[in-house]
Design a protein around this motif. Structure first.
Motif, PDB file in Angstrom:
ATOM      1  N   GLN B  25       0.842  -1.187   0.000  1.00  0.00           N
ATOM      2  CA  GLN B  25       0.000   0.000   0.000  1.00  0.00           C
ATOM      3  C   GLN B  25       0.886   1.250   0.000  1.00  0.00           C
ATOM      4  N   ALA B  26       0.433   2.245  -0.728  1.00  0.00           N
ATOM      5  CA  ALA B  26       1.167   3.508  -0.775  1.00  0.00           C
ATOM      6  C   ALA B  26       0.301   4.606  -0.179  1.00  0.00           C
ATOM      7  N   ALA B  27       0.912   5.453   0.637  1.00  0.00           N
ATOM      8  CA  ALA B  27       0.240   6.660   1.117  1.00  0.00           C
ATOM      9  C   ALA B  27       0.849   7.822   0.349  1.00  0.00           C
ATOM     10  N   VAL B  28       0.022   8.501  -0.419  1.00  0.00           N
ATOM     11  CA  VAL B  28       0.493   9.603  -1.270  1.00  0.00           C
ATOM     12  C   VAL B  28       0.021  10.908  -0.659  1.00  0.00           C
ATOM     13  N   ARG B  35       2.431  16.806  -8.458  1.00  0.00           N
ATOM     14  CA  ARG B  35       1.419  15.754  -8.601  1.00  0.00           C
ATOM     15  C   ARG B  35       2.000  14.340  -8.538  1.00  0.00           C
ATOM     16  N   ALA B  36       1.126  13.417  -8.167  1.00  0.00           N
ATOM     17  CA  ALA B  36       1.474  11.997  -8.174  1.00  0.00           C
ATOM     18  C   ALA B  36       0.541  11.276  -9.139  1.00  0.00           C
ATOM     19  N   TYR B  37       1.088  10.365  -9.925  1.00  0.00           N
ATOM     20  CA  TYR B  37       0.292   9.574 -10.871  1.00  0.00           C
ATOM     21  C   TYR B  37       0.570   8.092 -10.641  1.00  0.00           C
ATOM     22  N   LEU B  38      -0.487   7.316 -10.778  1.00  0.00           N
ATOM     23  CA  LEU B  38      -0.337   5.864 -10.730  1.00  0.00           C
ATOM     24  C   LEU B  38      -0.477   5.335 -12.150  1.00  0.00           C
ATOM     25  N   VAL B  39       0.561   4.654 -12.611  1.00  0.00           N
ATOM     26  CA  VAL B  39       0.502   4.015 -13.931  1.00  0.00           C
ATOM     27  C   VAL B  39       0.424   2.512 -13.686  1.00  0.00           C
ATOM     28  N   PRO B  40      -0.796   1.957 -13.678  1.00  0.00           N
ATOM     29  CA  PRO B  40      -0.938   0.531 -13.372  1.00  0.00           C
ATOM     30  C   PRO B  40      -0.381  -0.339 -14.482  1.00  0.00           C
ATOM     31  N   PRO B  64      -2.380  19.503   3.402  1.00  0.00           N
ATOM     32  CA  PRO B  64      -1.973  18.349   2.594  1.00  0.00           C
ATOM     33  C   PRO B  64      -3.090  17.321   2.481  1.00  0.00           C
ATOM     34  N   VAL B  65      -3.169  16.718   1.333  1.00  0.00           N
ATOM     35  CA  VAL B  65      -4.146  15.654   1.086  1.00  0.00           C
ATOM     36  C   VAL B  65      -3.397  14.334   1.048  1.00  0.00           C
ATOM     37  N   VAL B  66      -3.967  13.333   1.697  1.00  0.00           N
ATOM     38  CA  VAL B  66      -3.334  12.010   1.704  1.00  0.00           C
ATOM     39  C   VAL B  66      -4.271  11.011   1.045  1.00  0.00           C
ATOM     40  N   ASP B  67      -3.753  10.287   0.076  1.00  0.00           N
ATOM     41  CA  ASP B  67      -4.496   9.216  -0.591  1.00  0.00           C
ATOM     42  C   ASP B  67      -3.811   7.897  -0.281  1.00  0.00           C
ATOM     43  N   ARG B  68      -4.600   6.902   0.040  1.00  0.00           N
ATOM     44  CA  ARG B  68      -4.012   5.570   0.226  1.00  0.00           C
ATOM     45  C   ARG B  68      -4.420   4.695  -0.956  1.00  0.00           C
ATOM     46  N   VAL B  69      -3.435   4.151  -1.619  1.00  0.00           N
ATOM     47  CA  VAL B  69      -3.728   3.347  -2.811  1.00  0.00           C
ATOM     48  C   VAL B  69      -3.044   1.986  -2.721  1.00  0.00           C
ATOM     49  N   PRO B  70      -3.781   0.926  -3.036  1.00  0.00           N
ATOM     50  CA  PRO B  70      -3.139  -0.394  -3.094  1.00  0.00           C
ATOM     51  C   PRO B  70      -2.268  -0.484  -4.338  1.00  0.00           C
ATOM     52  N   LEU B  71      -1.098  -1.055  -4.166  1.00  0.00           N
ATOM     53  CA  LEU B  71      -0.183  -1.199  -5.303  1.00  0.00           C
ATOM     54  C   LEU B  71      -0.002  -2.662  -5.628  1.00  0.00           C
ATOM     55  N   GLN B  72       0.077  -2.947  -6.882  1.00  0.00           N
ATOM     56  CA  GLN B  72       0.425  -4.293  -7.315  1.00  0.00           C
ATOM     57  C   GLN B  72       1.795  -4.251  -7.946  1.00  0.00           C
ATOM     58  N   THR B 126      11.278  17.825 -12.128  1.00  0.00           N
ATOM     59  CA  THR B 126      11.761  16.693 -11.325  1.00  0.00           C
ATOM     60  C   THR B 126      10.788  15.535 -11.465  1.00  0.00           C
ATOM     61  N   ALA B 127      11.325  14.344 -11.557  1.00  0.00           N
ATOM     62  CA  ALA B 127      10.491  13.137 -11.626  1.00  0.00           C
ATOM     63  C   ALA B 127      11.097  12.062 -10.742  1.00  0.00           C
ATOM     64  N   VAL B 128      10.248  11.420  -9.968  1.00  0.00           N
ATOM     65  CA  VAL B 128      10.655  10.250  -9.169  1.00  0.00           C
ATOM     66  C   VAL B 128       9.706   9.110  -9.529  1.00  0.00           C
ATOM     67  N   ALA B 129      10.249   7.943  -9.762  1.00  0.00           N
ATOM     68  CA  ALA B 129       9.422   6.767 -10.108  1.00  0.00           C
ATOM     69  C   ALA B 129       9.669   5.652  -9.106  1.00  0.00           C
ATOM     70  N   LEU B 130       8.577   5.043  -8.644  1.00  0.00           N
ATOM     71  CA  LEU B 130       8.680   3.923  -7.691  1.00  0.00           C
ATOM     72  C   LEU B 130       7.854   2.754  -8.209  1.00  0.00           C
ATOM     73  N   ARG B 131       8.293   1.574  -7.886  1.00  0.00           N
ATOM     74  CA  ARG B 131       7.461   0.400  -8.173  1.00  0.00           C
ATOM     75  C   ARG B 131       7.862  -0.735  -7.234  1.00  0.00           C
ATOM     76  N   LEU B 132       6.916  -1.635  -7.017  1.00  0.00           N
ATOM     77  CA  LEU B 132       7.161  -2.817  -6.195  1.00  0.00           C
ATOM     78  C   LEU B 132       7.769  -3.905  -7.068  1.00  0.00           C
ATOM     79  N   ILE B 133       8.755  -4.555  -6.531  1.00  0.00           N
ATOM     80  CA  ILE B 133       9.300  -5.718  -7.231  1.00  0.00           C
ATOM     81  C   ILE B 133       9.496  -6.818  -6.214  1.00  0.00           C
ATOM     82  N   GLN B 134       9.510  -8.036  -6.630  1.00  0.00           N
ATOM     83  CA  GLN B 134       9.879  -9.137  -5.737  1.00  0.00           C
ATOM     84  C   GLN B 134      10.179 -10.370  -6.548  1.00  0.00           C
TER      85      GLN B 134
END
Lengths: 247, 134
Positions: B25-28, B35-40, B64-72, B126-134
């Motif tokens: 889960q991500a808290a944005v 801005r934050a974008y989710l690219v599924p 500040p606004v906080v969004d909680r989003v499930p990440l895959q 500026t750009a920052v990119a994150l993703r889950l890996i395993q």
């Protein structure tokens, strides 16, 4: 983790008022290895009509949660038309443990290796899906059935909260995070009013800042403050015990 | 965030957009126009924390606004300053992120900034990119 065994006696689950035996959590865990062996034996018998294999179905394992222990006591109380109160419940039935009953395979025929009344269940542990960790029982008990100990049956008790820790490292997610910043055309790198920070422990986080006006350093200052406060909060040096982004 | 808003009060102001990842889960969180974008991995790109106020940190009025989003796994979360998201828009961001798999994930921020630069580099970006890996 210390392992302590006590020699005590327990009874296997009894039938309820309807005559239906309370059957533990989920389906019984059967000995797949033994089933496979039996299948091979059957195939061999089909081919040459003889077999030296020992007959048996393998061990079975039932798991009982504290809730099911209480249900069993209530079934027994209902059968005897007794009113059940909390004081009637044994303290151990309310403990945060699960009880495992392993019914072993006790072959009645001697096989090639002389396996008569030998138990196929010697010890019980709970392992994570990847078989990297194992939880040992806090005690083992003898299973009593019909007033007699069930040969080699096991009833270990395992503390529930340890189950929650099992495989946690397996579920820890790895995160990949990269960032890049670039100044406006014609500006020097030192005049970049954007900044970003990436934190990697104990959890991953990242933030992007965009300073306004002459604030080429404000983004870096904000990033530095945020990083410091998060580190303080996580180490317990701050009044906040956990990082909070809710404002 | 409120503490940060207070600490910067009276000086220069800044926008912020960030994300913490705990488990899957991500808290944005966001304040200002970053801005934050989710690219599924499958599906359309989505703007997160879109209700954030325009007030920057240091204004004393940031909410500040906080969004909680499930990440895959393989979902990509990108954090962008306005210099990066402004020229691109949703389709441009999606193209830049989805075009990156042929390269290493570390090149995603660069791909976004390159795409934004092609449309005119009128601001710091500026750009920052994150993703889950395993």
């Amino acid at each position: 983790m210390s392992t302590r065994y006590e020699s005590r006696q327990v009874s296997p689950p009894q039938p309820g008022p309807t005559g239906i035996q309370h059957s533990g959590s989920g389906p019984p865990r059967r000995d797949k290895g033994r089933g496979f062996f039996n299948a091979l034996t059957a195939a061999a018998n089909g081919m040459n009509g003889t077999s030296n294999a020992t007959q048996g179905e393998g061990f079975k394992v039932w798991i009982y949660t504290p809730e099911e222990g209480v249900c069993q006591v209530s079934f027994e109380a209902a059968r005897e038309y007794r009113v059940l109160s909390r004081d009637d419940l044994p303290t151990e039935d309310l403990a945060d443990v699960i009880r495992v009953v392993a019914y072993p395979d006790t072959p009645t025929e001697v096989g090639a290796a002389g396996m008569l009344q030998q138990s196929s269940a010697a010890h019980v542990v709970i392992r994570d899906a990847r078989k990297r960790e194992a939880i040992q029982p806090i005690e083992k008990r003898t299973v009593i059935k019909g007033g007699r100990p069930l040969p080699a049956a096991l009833s270990p008790r395992i503390v529930t909260h340890m189950l929650r820790q099992l495989g946690q490292s397996e579920h820890a997610m790895r995160v990949e995070c990269y960032g890049q910043t670039r100044p406006q055309e014609g500006r020097q790198v030192t005049q970049n009013q954007d900044g970003h920070v990436i934190g990697r422990a104990p959890f991953s986080w990242a933030a992007v800042f965009d300073g306004a006006g002459n604030a080429q350093t404000v983004a870096r200052r904000a990033a530095s403050l945020l990083e410091t406060w998060l580190a303080e909060a996580l180490s317990g040096r701050s009044c906040a015990t956990k990082p909070s982004f809710a404002g | 965030m409120k503490r940060l808003d207070s600490a910067l009060l009276g000086g220069a102001q800044t926008t912020v957009v960030g994300a913490t990842l705990v488990g899957e889960q991500a808290a944005v969180f966001a304040a200002g126009d970053s801005r934050a974008y989710l690219v599924p991995s499958d599906g359309r790109v989505k703007l997160l924390a879109e209700r954030s106020s325009k007030s920057r940190l240091g204004s004393g009025e940031a909410h500040p606004v906080v969004d909680r989003v499930p990440l895959q796994r393989r979902d990509v979360l990108v954090l962008l300053s306005d210099g990066a998201w402004g020229p691109l828009g949703l389709p441009g961001i999606e193209r830049a992120v989805r075009g990156a798999p042929a390269r290493h994930f570390s090149e995603v921020p660069q791909a976004i900034l390159d795409a934004a630069s092609r449309r005119g580099c009128a601001d710091d970006m500026t750009a920052v990119a994150l993703r889950l890996i395993q």
